[in-house]
Design a protein around this motif. Sequence first.
Motif, PDB file in Angstrom:
ATOM      1  N   LEU A 180      69.273  12.265  62.681  1.00  0.00           N
ATOM      2  CA  LEU A 180      69.126  12.497  64.116  1.00  0.00           C
ATOM      3  C   LEU A 180      70.166  11.753  64.934  1.00  0.00           C
ATOM      4  O   LEU A 180      70.410  12.089  66.093  1.00  0.00           O
ATOM      5  CB  LEU A 180      67.718  12.078  64.564  1.00  0.00           C
ATOM      6  CG  LEU A 180      66.593  13.069  64.275  1.00  0.00           C
ATOM      7  CD1 LEU A 180      65.237  12.421  64.541  1.00  0.00           C
ATOM      8  CD2 LEU A 180      66.756  14.332  65.120  1.00  0.00           C
ATOM      9  N   VAL A 181      70.790  10.738  64.356  1.00  0.00           N
ATOM     10  CA  VAL A 181      71.743   9.925  65.112  1.00  0.00           C
ATOM     11  C   VAL A 181      73.124  10.569  65.111  1.00  0.00           C
ATOM     12  O   VAL A 181      73.754  10.744  66.154  1.00  0.00           O
ATOM     13  CB  VAL A 181      71.816   8.502  64.529  1.00  0.00           C
ATOM     14  CG1 VAL A 181      72.859   7.671  65.274  1.00  0.00           C
ATOM     15  CG2 VAL A 181      70.451   7.835  64.618  1.00  0.00           C
ATOM     16  N   GLU A 182      73.613  10.925  63.934  1.00  0.00           N
ATOM     17  CA  GLU A 182      74.991  11.406  63.819  1.00  0.00           C
ATOM     18  C   GLU A 182      75.103  12.909  63.634  1.00  0.00           C
ATOM     19  O   GLU A 182      76.074  13.526  64.049  1.00  0.00           O
ATOM     20  CB  GLU A 182      75.681  10.701  62.644  1.00  0.00           C
ATOM     21  CG  GLU A 182      77.166  10.970  62.564  1.00  0.00           C
ATOM     22  CD  GLU A 182      77.843  10.095  61.520  1.00  0.00           C
ATOM     23  OE1 GLU A 182      79.076  10.136  61.476  1.00  0.00           O
ATOM     24  OE2 GLU A 182      77.150   9.410  60.754  1.00  0.00           O
ATOM     25  N   GLY A 183      74.096  13.513  63.011  1.00  0.00           N
ATOM     26  CA  GLY A 183      74.181  14.931  62.757  1.00  0.00           C
ATOM     27  C   GLY A 183      75.132  15.233  61.615  1.00  0.00           C
ATOM     28  O   GLY A 183      75.413  14.386  60.775  1.00  0.00           O
ATOM     29  N   ALA A 184      75.649  16.460  61.577  1.00  0.00           N
ATOM     30  CA  ALA A 184      76.472  16.857  60.439  1.00  0.00           C
ATOM     31  C   ALA A 184      77.318  18.059  60.795  1.00  0.00           C
ATOM     32  O   ALA A 184      77.179  18.671  61.861  1.00  0.00           O
ATOM     33  CB  ALA A 184      75.581  17.175  59.235  1.00  0.00           C
ATOM     34  N   SER A 185      78.210  18.410  59.872  1.00  0.00           N
ATOM     35  CA  SER A 185      79.067  19.578  60.012  1.00  0.00           C
ATOM     36  C   SER A 185      78.915  20.445  58.773  1.00  0.00           C
ATOM     37  O   SER A 185      78.228  20.091  57.818  1.00  0.00           O
ATOM     38  CB  SER A 185      80.525  19.141  60.156  1.00  0.00           C
ATOM     39  OG  SER A 185      81.009  18.700  58.887  1.00  0.00           O
ATOM     40  N   PHE A 186      79.596  21.585  58.777  1.00  0.00           N
ATOM     41  CA  PHE A 186      79.580  22.448  57.596  1.00  0.00           C
ATOM     42  C   PHE A 186      80.094  21.710  56.368  1.00  0.00           C
ATOM     43  O   PHE A 186      79.612  21.937  55.254  1.00  0.00           O
ATOM     44  CB  PHE A 186      80.435  23.692  57.838  1.00  0.00           C
ATOM     45  CG  PHE A 186      79.932  24.572  58.953  1.00  0.00           C
ATOM     46  CD1 PHE A 186      78.576  24.699  59.198  1.00  0.00           C
ATOM     47  CD2 PHE A 186      80.812  25.267  59.755  1.00  0.00           C
ATOM     48  CE1 PHE A 186      78.112  25.507  60.221  1.00  0.00           C
ATOM     49  CE2 PHE A 186      80.363  26.085  60.777  1.00  0.00           C
ATOM     50  CZ  PHE A 186      79.011  26.209  61.020  1.00  0.00           C
ATOM     51  N   ASN A 187      81.088  20.839  56.534  1.00  0.00           N
ATOM     52  CA  ASN A 187      81.632  20.119  55.389  1.00  0.00           C
ATOM     53  C   ASN A 187      80.584  19.235  54.726  1.00  0.00           C
ATOM     54  O   ASN A 187      80.577  19.077  53.501  1.00  0.00           O
ATOM     55  CB  ASN A 187      82.826  19.263  55.810  1.00  0.00           C
ATOM     56  CG  ASN A 187      84.122  20.053  55.787  1.00  0.00           C
ATOM     57  OD1 ASN A 187      84.197  21.132  55.205  1.00  0.00           O
ATOM     58  ND2 ASN A 187      85.152  19.532  56.422  1.00  0.00           N
ATOM     59  N   ASN A 188      79.696  18.634  55.502  1.00  0.00           N
ATOM     60  CA  ASN A 188      78.645  17.808  54.902  1.00  0.00           C
ATOM     61  C   ASN A 188      77.754  18.634  53.985  1.00  0.00           C
ATOM     62  O   ASN A 188      77.361  18.186  52.907  1.00  0.00           O
ATOM     63  CB  ASN A 188      77.794  17.144  55.989  1.00  0.00           C
ATOM     64  CG  ASN A 188      78.570  16.130  56.807  1.00  0.00           C
ATOM     65  OD1 ASN A 188      78.863  16.359  57.977  1.00  0.00           O
ATOM     66  ND2 ASN A 188      78.916  15.014  56.192  1.00  0.00           N
ATOM     67  N   PHE A 189      77.437  19.849  54.401  1.00  0.00           N
ATOM     68  CA  PHE A 189      76.640  20.722  53.553  1.00  0.00           C
ATOM     69  C   PHE A 189      77.422  21.142  52.317  1.00  0.00           C
ATOM     70  O   PHE A 189      76.894  21.127  51.194  1.00  0.00           O
ATOM     71  CB  PHE A 189      76.190  21.960  54.333  1.00  0.00           C
ATOM     72  CG  PHE A 189      75.544  23.010  53.472  1.00  0.00           C
ATOM     73  CD1 PHE A 189      74.362  22.743  52.812  1.00  0.00           C
ATOM     74  CD2 PHE A 189      76.147  24.247  53.305  1.00  0.00           C
ATOM     75  CE1 PHE A 189      73.769  23.706  51.998  1.00  0.00           C
ATOM     76  CE2 PHE A 189      75.564  25.211  52.494  1.00  0.00           C
ATOM     77  CZ  PHE A 189      74.375  24.944  51.841  1.00  0.00           C
TER      78      PHE A 189
END
Length: 639
Positions: free
Chosen positions: A330-339
């Motif tokens: 919830l703090v930083e979130g993510a991008s497609f690369n993280n997935f």
Amino acid sequence: MRSFLLPFVLLSLGLAASSDPILSRWIVHERRSHIPSGWSLARRHDASAVVPLRFALAQSNVENIEEYLYDVSHPSSPNYGKHWSAAKVASTFAPSRDSVDAVRNWLIESGIESHRITLSASGGWLELETTVREAEDLLHTSYNVYGHETGVKHVACESYHLPEHLVPHVDFVTPTVHFDAKLSKRFDGGQPLKSVGQPSSGNGPKMVAQALDMTTLGQLATCDKYITPLCLRALYNFWYTPESKENTYGVVEYTPQSYLQSDLNMFAKQFGPDLVGVTPKTYDIDGGMYAGSSKNITFDNNGESDLDLQYAMNLVTAAQPVTLYQVGDLVEGASFNNFLDAIDGSYCKFMSGDDPSQDGIYPDPMTGGYKGPEACGTVKPTNVISTSYGYDEADLTPFYAARQCDEYAKLGMMGITIVYSSGDNGVAGNSGVCLNPDGTQSANGKIFNPAFPSTCPYVTSVGATQVVSGKTVVDPESACEKVIRSGGGFSNYFALPEYQKEAVTSYLKNYPPSYPSNIWNSTGRSRAYPDLSANGANYVVAVDGNFSLVYGTSAAAPVVGAMLAMVNDARLAKGKKTLGFINPLIYSADFAGGFHDITNGTNAGCGTPGFNTSRGWDPVTGLGTPNFPVLLELWKNMD
């Protein structure tokens, strides 16, 4: 072939400045055309400051990636369906020893002591700490400190050079020009993008009504006003009972987007009682989080995930479990690369797929952030993966986009089908912004603004249609022109793939757009999208305890994903392989009868009506909507 083509496309649109003159053996490797929105030059960086310089080594054989993918995906190939193992993919594309030696030797010849140069454990990066002065000498550049209106500081340069003999060995260098992917996001007054899941950061659904009275809703008779699972089954003849126990279907959500089980139960009670109490099989990636507290229970946080899961689960029935990939804390979130890191260990190991300016970096140092290690090959990918989020292509540097696009090709080689929604603003980008001649984006821009990853030629992009008001499910649909406009157009980064040449050439010859060439990529040599479409209007969705009316290509994507998942089920039940990358097949003559052609409607944006639908493929609805029983039989008969 390499998967992006900046020179002729961007220059044709006037979006790139001319290259620096070649200095001796040095050539420009990357350049930014503008300072991202919300940023300003603060000062030259201190010459004595230390920067961690990292060279991303070029992958081996990447020039052959399209050939490898077509070999297992094209219907005429003797290797159709003979998908690669993850280990074979990793070894085939690992950076070569020649690349490691070439960059290391150059650094040593430039005066860097050998003990300062480290090869990452993955073998994908050469790393060293340098002073700013040293880095500037190495790269023939100047480092500056930039300030954002929010107070954030960032170190970057406008362009950098490499010796010509190193160009084939280096994808890119950090830190250099790579902060515009994150920082050019212009939503919410220009605030920097923290996560692709943040409200308004992607193709999120649009709500137009709440608290619908379900007792007043008919079923098939009112599908022009209210789309339910029954309407979709009738529209596309989508009736199928799963047989295989080996099949998998996954939906990706990015925190803070998250579903509420009470909403899933509410929807199931109305439309699929056998799903009441059923939860998706969930993988929490990089601290994936759910709504939890009441302050996070809002349509902006729950609408997307509720929509995706309710329709995905209902359409594949309770007999087919649905996998949820919940990505980012919830703090930083993510991008497609993280997935992508999580489902393919070779991506993070060999590509080191994360850019601190764009991707979530874990362990998260922020208070309350996820402290565990970054997910790297820890999650098994499903056979079909549907994602209803997206960027504008211009949000990303070409190298960043191309590198990620190549990963989708690798997943296709492994037998995985990747589905993305095409966007909800027609020829405009997210929130309706368009491009300016200098490459910036604004609400009053005039140049068409393509979507990514839909412009990647290795994903299947899904646009949106609607049941025409006053018509029924047996009448032809039109392009969605109510509340949203089906995203579609022509890439500014990626070349026209072989499988699409005949369809795009035919469209441009027989239905040539009348717009001047300086507002769209009219070359006829770039990737066009979407590939197909499905209904994206008037979805009845349970959100936060109420039935709401929702619109979006984000609704169409999981519906198409569900149909492809059921085709996989039928193939697996017959002992056949999964579909993998479907685009070469769906564009082939053999599949011409597999789609309902959409010939009415446009996709307005950027102050224009957008493109027109047409007979055959068009950049509004693609090949059309699925005719499920025809597609099912065609694919069942493929070896």
